[in-house]
Structures are given as structure tokens and as C-alpha cells.
Scaffold this motif. Structure first.
Motif, PDB file in Angstrom:
ATOM      1  N   GLU A 129       0.822  -1.200   0.000  1.00  0.00           N
ATOM      2  CA  GLU A 129       0.000   0.000   0.000  1.00  0.00           C
ATOM      3  C   GLU A 129       0.860   1.255   0.000  1.00  0.00           C
ATOM      4  O   GLU A 129       2.023   1.225   0.353  1.00  0.00           O
ATOM      5  CB  GLU A 129      -0.921   0.006   1.224  1.00  0.00           C
ATOM      6  N   ARG A 130       0.249   2.347  -0.426  1.00  0.00           N
ATOM      7  CA  ARG A 130       0.938   3.635  -0.450  1.00  0.00           C
ATOM      8  C   ARG A 130       0.548   4.400   0.809  1.00  0.00           C
ATOM      9  O   ARG A 130      -0.597   4.790   0.968  1.00  0.00           O
ATOM     10  CB  ARG A 130       0.503   4.409  -1.690  1.00  0.00           C
ATOM     11  N   PRO A 131       1.496   4.619   1.737  1.00  0.00           N
ATOM     12  CA  PRO A 131       1.154   5.333   2.967  1.00  0.00           C
ATOM     13  C   PRO A 131       0.852   6.800   2.696  1.00  0.00           C
ATOM     14  O   PRO A 131       1.287   7.369   1.699  1.00  0.00           O
ATOM     15  CB  PRO A 131       2.396   5.178   3.834  1.00  0.00           C
ATOM     16  N   THR A 132       0.102   7.389   3.608  1.00  0.00           N
ATOM     17  CA  THR A 132      -0.262   8.798   3.514  1.00  0.00           C
ATOM     18  C   THR A 132       0.448   9.549   4.633  1.00  0.00           C
ATOM     19  O   THR A 132       0.450   9.113   5.776  1.00  0.00           O
ATOM     20  CB  THR A 132      -1.788   8.959   3.663  1.00  0.00           C
ATOM     21  N   ILE A 133       1.061  10.674   4.267  1.00  0.00           N
ATOM     22  CA  ILE A 133       1.759  11.503   5.244  1.00  0.00           C
ATOM     23  C   ILE A 133       1.173  12.906   5.229  1.00  0.00           C
ATOM     24  O   ILE A 133       0.436  13.263   4.307  1.00  0.00           O
ATOM     25  CB  ILE A 133       3.281  11.553   4.970  1.00  0.00           C
ATOM     26  N   GLU A 134       1.507  13.679   6.225  1.00  0.00           N
ATOM     27  CA  GLU A 134       1.078  15.073   6.283  1.00  0.00           C
ATOM     28  C   GLU A 134       2.019  15.915   5.405  1.00  0.00           C
ATOM     29  O   GLU A 134       3.145  15.503   5.130  1.00  0.00           O
ATOM     30  CB  GLU A 134       1.123  15.574   7.727  1.00  0.00           C
ATOM     31  N   PRO A 135       1.571  17.093   4.959  1.00  0.00           N
ATOM     32  CA  PRO A 135       2.465  17.950   4.162  1.00  0.00           C
ATOM     33  C   PRO A 135       3.757  18.249   4.927  1.00  0.00           C
ATOM     34  O   PRO A 135       3.720  18.535   6.121  1.00  0.00           O
ATOM     35  CB  PRO A 135       1.650  19.227   3.947  1.00  0.00           C
ATOM     36  N   THR A 136       4.872  18.153   4.242  1.00  0.00           N
ATOM     37  CA  THR A 136       6.172  18.366   4.864  1.00  0.00           C
ATOM     38  C   THR A 136       7.143  18.934   3.842  1.00  0.00           C
ATOM     39  O   THR A 136       6.906  18.842   2.638  1.00  0.00           O
ATOM     40  CB  THR A 136       6.732  17.046   5.434  1.00  0.00           C
ATOM     41  N   SER A 137       8.233  19.479   4.333  1.00  0.00           N
ATOM     42  CA  SER A 137       9.278  19.940   3.426  1.00  0.00           C
ATOM     43  C   SER A 137      10.612  19.268   3.745  1.00  0.00           C
ATOM     44  O   SER A 137      11.626  19.605   3.155  1.00  0.00           O
ATOM     45  CB  SER A 137       9.416  21.464   3.477  1.00  0.00           C
TER      46      SER A 137
END
Length: 180
Positions: free
Chosen positions: A70-78
Motif C-alpha cells: 500500500e501507499r502510505p499517507t503523510i502530512e504535508p512536509t518539506s
């Protein structure tokens, strides 16, 4: 000529007669603890592993589960960080957007005997709803290796940024009539 025929037989007989030296079983030491078993010199060291993390605001670095299913989901980050359990040779690490374009970033690497820490710092946070791919592959040639000289497979890891996909801004309308 006769000696050449019997050479292998003589060699085998001498090995059987001399035998292997007796091995001492692990037993209690002076402190009363049992000795740790030492791996054989021929045993294979553990495979090189990777961990991926991203910076979540001021909270620090959060791990990203690197699964193939599966493709994990992350929060917006830089900031994205890839760590290896061993030093690497002949490698490059890049981040691609969903159109397979390399992302502009300021990258830094820390190398030590325990592995590498490769940090990708982006000028802007990743866009919500978009997919990204982190790739570790060979800088030159067909393969990159770890510090033990073992060839490693290319690493392609996809993840998605949480949230609704940002809609592109519509192009500005130009006058269809030309002035003369």
C-alpha cells in the motif's frame, strides 16, 4: 604415477585420522552468566535496511511505513529523511513528483560506520493529495552496494500527501480579438 592415484585417498584418510578439534560447550562464566553464542565466521550478516521519516512541524520526525502493498499517507512536509543500516557506495537518492519529474531540493548526507542519513529539504511543502516517489539507485553502472560490497536492489517507494488534491489555477483569459 601411483602416488597421484592415491593422493586424494591419502588426504581423506589423514583428515579422518586427525579429526576436528573438540569444541568447548558454552557454560557458566565466573560471573554466573551463560556465554553468548558467537556466530560462525561464514554466517551472512544481516541485510542492509532502510527507514524513511518526515518532519511534522515542530514535533520532530515521524516514521513512514515502507510497505510494498500500500501507499502510505503523510502530512504535508518539506523535510524527508532516509536512513540506511550500513554505509552505501555508488548511490543517488532522488524525490520525484507524480509526473516523474525530479523535485528541486537542498540535500545533505551524513555518513558514518552505522550507515547514512540522507536528508531532502524542499523549498516548499509537498502538495496535498499528490503522490511522490523516493528512489535510491546507482549513481553509475547497474547497481549500488553497501559497505560489505553486496549489490542492493533499486529502492522505489511511493507515498501520498494527505488532503484534497489542489486544483491547478486556471490559465488567464486573453482577449480573442487582436487590436490592429
Amino acid at each position: 604415477m601411483r602416488l597421484a592415484r592415491f593422493g586424494p585417498i591419502v588426504l581423506c584418510a589423514s583428515l579422518i585420522l586427525t579429526g576436528c578439534p573438540d569444541k568447548q560447550p558454552a557454560g557458566p562464566l565466573d560471573s554466573g552468566t551463560v556465554a553468548d553464542t558467537v556466530p560462525d565466521a561464514g554466517s551472512e550478516p544481516a541485510a542492509t535496511s532502510f527507514t524513511l521519516r518526515y518532519q511534522l512541524g515542530d514535533a520532530g520526525l515521524e516514521p513512514i511505513a515502507m510497505t510494498v502493498d500500500e501507499r502510505p499517507t503523510i502530512e504535508p512536509t518539506s523535510v524527508i529523511e532516509l536512513r540506511s543500516s550500513r554505509p552505501l557506495r555508488n548511490y543517488r537518492i532522488r524525490l520525484f513528483d507524480e509526473a516523474d519529474r525530479a523535485m528541486i531540493s537542498d540535500d545533505s548526507v551524513e555518513e558514518s560506520a552505522e550507515g547514512i542519513v540522507y536528508r531532502i529539504t524542499l523549498p516548499n511543502p509537498l502538495k496535498t493529495g499528490h503522490r511522490y516517489t523516493l528512489v535510491a539507485d546507482a549513481q553509475t553502472g547497474a547497481a549500488f552496494t553497501d559497505s560489505l560490497g553486496r549489490e542492493l536492489e533499486d529502492l522505489r517507494f511511493e507515498f501520498q500527501v494527505a488532503g484534497e488534491k489542489e486544483k491547478p489555477t486556471p490559465p488567464s483569459k486573453k482577449d480573442s480579438k487582436k487590436r490592429r
